[in-house]
Design a protein around this motif. Sequence first.
Motif, PDB file in Angstrom:
ATOM      1  N   ARG A 182      28.437  33.755  10.278  1.00  0.00           N
ATOM      2  CA  ARG A 182      29.057  34.154  11.540  1.00  0.00           C
ATOM      3  C   ARG A 182      30.496  34.600  11.238  1.00  0.00           C
ATOM      4  NH1 ARG A 182      28.219  32.213  17.184  1.00  0.00           N
ATOM      5  NH2 ARG A 182      26.352  31.167  16.436  1.00  0.00           N
ATOM      6  N   CYS A 183      30.846  35.820  11.628  1.00  0.00           N
ATOM      7  CA  CYS A 183      32.187  36.353  11.357  1.00  0.00           C
ATOM      8  C   CYS A 183      32.898  36.626  12.686  1.00  0.00           C
ATOM      9  CB  CYS A 183      32.112  37.666  10.568  1.00  0.00           C
ATOM     10  SG  CYS A 183      31.179  37.567   9.035  1.00  0.00           S
ATOM     11  N   LEU A 184      34.085  36.048  12.833  1.00  0.00           N
ATOM     12  CA  LEU A 184      34.895  36.293  14.030  1.00  0.00           C
ATOM     13  C   LEU A 184      36.147  37.065  13.609  1.00  0.00           C
ATOM     14  CD1 LEU A 184      35.582  35.844  17.040  1.00  0.00           C
ATOM     15  CD2 LEU A 184      36.574  33.630  16.391  1.00  0.00           C
ATOM     16  N   PHE A 185      36.263  38.275  14.137  1.00  0.00           N
ATOM     17  CA  PHE A 185      37.424  39.116  13.819  1.00  0.00           C
ATOM     18  C   PHE A 185      38.392  39.044  15.007  1.00  0.00           C
ATOM     19  CE2 PHE A 185      33.843  40.751  11.453  1.00  0.00           C
ATOM     20  CZ  PHE A 185      34.369  41.200  10.237  1.00  0.00           C
ATOM     21  N   GLU A 186      39.519  38.351  14.836  1.00  0.00           N
ATOM     22  CA  GLU A 186      40.507  38.283  15.928  1.00  0.00           C
ATOM     23  C   GLU A 186      41.874  37.879  15.384  1.00  0.00           C
ATOM     24  OE1 GLU A 186      39.502  35.398  18.925  1.00  0.00           O
ATOM     25  OE2 GLU A 186      39.731  33.704  17.567  1.00  0.00           O
ATOM     26  N   ASP A 187      42.938  38.336  16.058  1.00  0.00           N
ATOM     27  CA  ASP A 187      44.324  37.953  15.739  1.00  0.00           C
ATOM     28  C   ASP A 187      44.656  38.099  14.251  1.00  0.00           C
ATOM     29  OD1 ASP A 187      44.497  37.291  18.407  1.00  0.00           O
ATOM     30  OD2 ASP A 187      44.037  35.168  18.067  1.00  0.00           O
ATOM     31  N   ILE A 242      30.289  38.496  15.107  1.00  0.00           N
ATOM     32  CA  ILE A 242      29.076  39.175  14.627  1.00  0.00           C
ATOM     33  C   ILE A 242      28.478  38.383  13.467  1.00  0.00           C
ATOM     34  CG2 ILE A 242      30.461  40.667  13.082  1.00  0.00           C
ATOM     35  CD1 ILE A 242      28.503  42.989  13.764  1.00  0.00           C
ATOM     36  N   GLY A 243      27.159  38.435  13.333  1.00  0.00           N
ATOM     37  CA  GLY A 243      26.500  37.675  12.257  1.00  0.00           C
ATOM     38  C   GLY A 243      25.853  38.597  11.238  1.00  0.00           C
ATOM     39  N   PHE A 244      25.825  38.142   9.962  1.00  0.00           N
ATOM     40  CA  PHE A 244      25.212  38.943   8.902  1.00  0.00           C
ATOM     41  C   PHE A 244      24.378  38.077   7.971  1.00  0.00           C
ATOM     42  CE2 PHE A 244      29.101  41.395   9.869  1.00  0.00           C
ATOM     43  CZ  PHE A 244      28.514  42.620  10.173  1.00  0.00           C
ATOM     44  N   ASN A 245      23.360  38.704   7.381  1.00  0.00           N
ATOM     45  CA  ASN A 245      22.666  38.093   6.251  1.00  0.00           C
ATOM     46  C   ASN A 245      23.675  38.048   5.101  1.00  0.00           C
ATOM     47  OD1 ASN A 245      21.339  38.478   3.550  1.00  0.00           O
ATOM     48  ND2 ASN A 245      19.470  38.267   4.733  1.00  0.00           N
ATOM     49  N   ASN A 246      23.894  36.870   4.517  1.00  0.00           N
ATOM     50  CA  ASN A 246      24.959  36.735   3.512  1.00  0.00           C
ATOM     51  C   ASN A 246      24.728  37.632   2.290  1.00  0.00           C
ATOM     52  OD1 ASN A 246      22.763  34.953   2.715  1.00  0.00           O
ATOM     53  ND2 ASN A 246      24.138  34.051   1.218  1.00  0.00           N
ATOM     54  N   ARG A 247      23.467  37.787   1.880  1.00  0.00           N
ATOM     55  CA  ARG A 247      23.197  38.584   0.674  1.00  0.00           C
ATOM     56  C   ARG A 247      23.490  40.052   0.914  1.00  0.00           C
ATOM     57  NH1 ARG A 247      18.900  41.145  -1.843  1.00  0.00           N
ATOM     58  NH2 ARG A 247      17.373  40.635  -0.248  1.00  0.00           N
ATOM     59  N   TYR A 248      23.094  40.561   2.087  1.00  0.00           N
ATOM     60  CA  TYR A 248      23.336  41.970   2.372  1.00  0.00           C
ATOM     61  C   TYR A 248      24.824  42.266   2.494  1.00  0.00           C
ATOM     62  CZ  TYR A 248      18.317  42.110   3.427  1.00  0.00           C
ATOM     63  OH  TYR A 248      16.951  42.034   3.351  1.00  0.00           O
ATOM     64  N   LEU A 249      25.568  41.316   3.098  1.00  0.00           N
ATOM     65  CA  LEU A 249      27.011  41.491   3.243  1.00  0.00           C
ATOM     66  C   LEU A 249      27.681  41.484   1.865  1.00  0.00           C
ATOM     67  CD1 LEU A 249      29.489  41.704   5.041  1.00  0.00           C
ATOM     68  CD2 LEU A 249      29.425  39.233   5.368  1.00  0.00           C
ATOM     69  N   GLY A 298      31.121  46.321  18.364  1.00  0.00           N
ATOM     70  CA  GLY A 298      30.412  45.270  19.097  1.00  0.00           C
ATOM     71  C   GLY A 298      29.502  44.473  18.175  1.00  0.00           C
ATOM     72  N   PRO A 299      28.917  43.377  18.699  1.00  0.00           N
ATOM     73  CA  PRO A 299      28.155  42.444  17.862  1.00  0.00           C
ATOM     74  C   PRO A 299      26.758  42.928  17.465  1.00  0.00           C
ATOM     75  CG  PRO A 299      28.216  41.675  20.124  1.00  0.00           C
ATOM     76  CD  PRO A 299      29.080  42.888  20.079  1.00  0.00           C
ATOM     77  N   LEU A 300      26.257  44.004  18.080  1.00  0.00           N
ATOM     78  CA  LEU A 300      24.880  44.426  17.801  1.00  0.00           C
ATOM     79  C   LEU A 300      24.799  45.768  17.070  1.00  0.00           C
ATOM     80  CD1 LEU A 300      23.206  43.374  21.174  1.00  0.00           C
ATOM     81  CD2 LEU A 300      23.329  42.081  19.039  1.00  0.00           C
ATOM     82  N   SER A 301      25.943  46.363  16.810  1.00  0.00           N
ATOM     83  CA  SER A 301      25.970  47.655  16.114  1.00  0.00           C
ATOM     84  C   SER A 301      26.241  47.411  14.628  1.00  0.00           C
ATOM     85  CB  SER A 301      27.070  48.520  16.735  1.00  0.00           C
ATOM     86  OG  SER A 301      27.076  49.794  16.144  1.00  0.00           O
ATOM     87  N   PRO A 302      25.702  48.237  13.723  1.00  0.00           N
ATOM     88  CA  PRO A 302      25.903  47.997  12.278  1.00  0.00           C
ATOM     89  C   PRO A 302      27.380  48.018  11.885  1.00  0.00           C
ATOM     90  CG  PRO A 302      24.259  49.718  12.626  1.00  0.00           C
ATOM     91  CD  PRO A 302      24.856  49.423  13.955  1.00  0.00           C
ATOM     92  N   PHE A 347      28.888  52.314   3.460  1.00  0.00           N
ATOM     93  CA  PHE A 347      27.806  51.324   3.497  1.00  0.00           C
ATOM     94  C   PHE A 347      27.633  50.857   4.941  1.00  0.00           C
ATOM     95  CE2 PHE A 347      29.502  49.871  -0.906  1.00  0.00           C
ATOM     96  CZ  PHE A 347      28.901  50.955  -1.512  1.00  0.00           C
ATOM     97  N   LEU A 348      26.379  50.730   5.368  1.00  0.00           N
ATOM     98  CA  LEU A 348      26.082  50.138   6.672  1.00  0.00           C
ATOM     99  C   LEU A 348      25.325  48.843   6.448  1.00  0.00           C
ATOM    100  CD1 LEU A 348      24.655  52.844   9.128  1.00  0.00           C
ATOM    101  CD2 LEU A 348      26.995  52.032   8.941  1.00  0.00           C
ATOM    102  N   VAL A 349      25.688  47.796   7.194  1.00  0.00           N
ATOM    103  CA  VAL A 349      24.936  46.534   7.143  1.00  0.00           C
ATOM    104  C   VAL A 349      24.560  46.178   8.569  1.00  0.00           C
ATOM    105  CG1 VAL A 349      24.916  44.136   6.376  1.00  0.00           C
ATOM    106  CG2 VAL A 349      26.338  45.807   5.157  1.00  0.00           C
ATOM    107  N   LEU A 350      23.255  46.005   8.811  1.00  0.00           N
ATOM    108  CA  LEU A 350      22.814  45.642  10.157  1.00  0.00           C
ATOM    109  C   LEU A 350      23.188  44.202  10.465  1.00  0.00           C
ATOM    110  CD1 LEU A 350      19.219  47.046  10.735  1.00  0.00           C
ATOM    111  CD2 LEU A 350      21.368  47.924  11.582  1.00  0.00           C
TER     112      LEU A 350
END
Length: 369
Positions: free
Chosen positions: A282-287, A316-323, A341-345, A358-361
């Motif tokens: 889980r990644c939170l991008f803020e401040d 936003i959440g990611f598969n750790n290996r793909y990230l 947003g949280p649902l866009s790659p 690179f795009l990561v879903l």
Amino acid sequence: MKITCSKQQLTEAVSNVQRAVSTKSSIPALEGILLKAHGQEVTLCGYDLELGMTTTIEASVEEPGNLVLSARLFGDIVRRLPGEQVCIASDEKNITAITCGLSEFSIVGIPAEEYPEIPSITGETTIDLPHSMLKSMIRQTIFAVADTDAKPIHTGTLFELGGGTLRLVSVDGYRLAIREEPVQANEEASFVVPGKTLNEVTKLLSDSEEETLSLVVGRRHILFKIGNYTVISRLLEGEFLDYKAAIPAASSTEVLVNTRSFIESVERVSLLITDRLKSPVRCLFEDNEIKLSCSTSMGRANDQFEAQITGSNVEIGFNNRYLLDALRNAEGDEVKVQLNGPLSPMKLLPREGNAFLFLVLPVRLKSDS
């Protein structure tokens, strides 16, 4: 056939050519290496009906001839020979004597006539590239090639040539990798090379900017001429993803981040993830901070580091290996991350320019209850 050659040259040639040999085939000859002795050289070929590799080494040829020897056995013998010069001699029944120093082997060969013909190629398009450029381009896109045959075309990388640019594109349904470089070529071409072929090609490429290789592209096959090696491969057929439509046009958040800091943070929170215990990062991008967290039945991990963030906050959440694959293949100390947003790659770019993309879903996150 009777030849004498350098053990070192033979070992290197056999080790490389062996990688194109079929390990299990209904045609016994395809499990072997074809040796063709003529003039003052011997040519070695490996071929598995999809990928073929050929090279030539110097040899003293007393009796010219052709012969197929078991790749596994021949390779094991050659690597363990004690001397510097190897003598290979076969009789009319293909019984082959391999002598080196005080060691001598006698093994059964296969008639060369049983070896399928390696396809020839009429070059419709030829491109010359520096070794280092192609090696870097393959390295930065091969990680996103699909490893399942759900859509066979995506088990390869798309090569697009046009407008003085060569672009490589790989996609596997979860991520996309694009790498492009300017080239001195006026031709236009589009073709898909199997990932397996590209893996073998990179092993033959050096990091030199001076050394060049040639790509010869036909209708169904591609030929790589690398030093004294020739690699021929079938091209994949089918309809490749319309990758341009998959790239988000807009972004509401842009982040400039230190690549190493991001990798190390993801690696730390990934310590709780195993093949059995899968969970998104889980990644939170803020401040101007990126806060990472992960939770599995083993426990919970939190980490954070500074980054330059402009635009909306986003979680936003990611598969750790793909990230991690995307971050590790991004060249440069800093990368640009674009989010919408949280649902866009997630889009990963160099700090400046567009040499790679690179795009990561994302993975849909469950809301904390």
